[in-house]
Write an enzyme that holds these catalytic residues in place. Structure first.
Site, PDB file in Angstrom:
ATOM      1  CD  GLU A  35      -8.655  -4.329  -0.058  1.00 18.05           C
ATOM      2  OE1 GLU A  35      -9.196  -4.359   1.055  1.00 18.05           O
ATOM      3  OE2 GLU A  35      -7.769  -5.145  -0.396  1.00 18.05           O
ATOM      4  CG  ASP A  76      -1.784  -1.224   1.329  1.00 14.11           C
ATOM      5  OD1 ASP A  76      -2.244  -1.717   0.287  1.00 14.11           O
ATOM      6  OD2 ASP A  76      -1.991  -1.696   2.456  1.00 14.11           O
TER       7      ASP A  76
END
Length: 333
Positions: free
Chosen positions: A205, A39
């Site tokens: 997401e 991420d």
């Protein structure tokens, strides 16, 4: 970040049009040494051009480099003493989203555990991004079991009126937005859904909104992010991929290249598995002052590693973006 997933994800991805896509994608920029991240958020400091890379885990780990290709050096964490948010996961820290506003750097981060909606988004600020300079302001927004959303994977964008908006979400009813107060430390109003995959378990997401030209582009990751077994991989198309939609407003409605609303299982494919790149996602973008290019930043699971397909070796991916068609197309850096 959620890993509870089933074969129905594959059906949902087919609904996004992946079943008939035979796209080719450029390889990521070759890096010096190993850059293990998840991420990623990448920011270039204006004062000296230094690159700062932020990652899930290691209490929101910080790596730095003077060149995009590296070498990258781990220098510390945003929250070495843990988050002040009193939830499980406060000693881990997920998905930091870092950007520059009002003369300082803002890092929105998530506190949670896998499969839980008992989650919160927090904020830390720094004048320089250097380790040891971050101040934790604690909770900005939270979710609990039974909510329509999960308060993780935050992303800050400034809308067309100059107001701050927080985009967030993971599974459940997918991607939401909520307005922030002018101090960027609290919310104003209630969350609104901006993207939804109707196929259970709603595998979206990692949303990221980027302004280019007259449009705001909403990127998101969909599919299985991690926990792969090289001897029992999910059906092709079930793993992470990146999609996008766009709108003239930072608040949407966002539609894909075919005009399909992202709230109705829409999305135009940006990046998928290819070659040594497996399950790319967790994306962000920054503009490199050295090249003048918008750079697409993501992680991927390398096929060729000491443990093939293991997300323990999740690696930094970097590509340039060609916007000439009005839609993001990745190119070599």
């Amino acid at each position: 970040m959620t890993i509870a997933i089933s074969f129905s994800v594959f059906l949902g991805l087919l609904a996004l049009g992946l079943g008939t896509i035979a796209a080719s994608f450029p390889d990521p920029l070759p890096l010096q040494g190993s850059v293990l991240i998840h991420d990623p958020s990448l920011v270039q400091r204006a004062s000296d051009g230094k690159y700062f890379l932020f990652t899930t885990h290691n209490k929101a780990g910080i790596l730095t480099a003077t060149n995009l290709a590296g070498p990258w050096t781990s220098v510390g964490s945003i929250l070495p003493a843990d988050s002040s948010i009193n939830l499980p996961g406060r000693d881990d820290i997920w998905a930091p989203d870092v950007s520059f506003h009002n003369g300082q750097y803002y890092a929105y981060y998530a506190v949670s555990t896998f499969g839980s909606q008992n989650s919160a988004i927090g904020l830390a600020t720094s004048p320089s991004m250097d380790p040891g300079t971050w101040t934790d302001h604690g909770q900005v927004f939270a979710s609990s079991s039974g909510a329509a959303y999960n308060a993780i994977d935050p992303n800050l964008v400034i809308d067309e009126h100059g107001s701050p908006v927080l985009t967030f979400g993971s599974f459940w009813s997918d991607i939401f937005q909520v307005n922030l107060a002018s101090n960027l430390q609290s919310v104003s109003g209630s969350p609104t859904q901006v993207s939804f995959n109707s196929t259970s378990p709603q595998p979206e997401e990692g949303a990221f909104v980027w302004k280019h030209g007259n449009f705001y582009y909403l990127f998101f990751s969909s599919g299985l992010c991690c926990g792969f077994d090289a001897n029992n991989l999910p059906p092709a198309g079930n793993e992470y991929k990146v999609f996008v939609g766009r709108s003239s407003s930072a608040h949407g409605p966002f539609v894909d290249k075919n005009g399909k609303d992202l709230r109705n299982t829409g999305g135009t494919l940006v990046l998928a598995s290819h070659g040594n790149v497996y399950a790319p996602g967790g994306q962000s973008i920054f503009t490199d002052s050295k090249s003048g290019k918008d750079v697409f930043v993501y992680h991927y699971v390398p096929v060729n590693s000491p443990q093939p397909y293991s997300d323990a070796y999740s690696t930094l991916g970097l590509n340039a973006i060609d916007w000439s068609s009005g839609w993001p197309v990745l190119t070599n850096l």
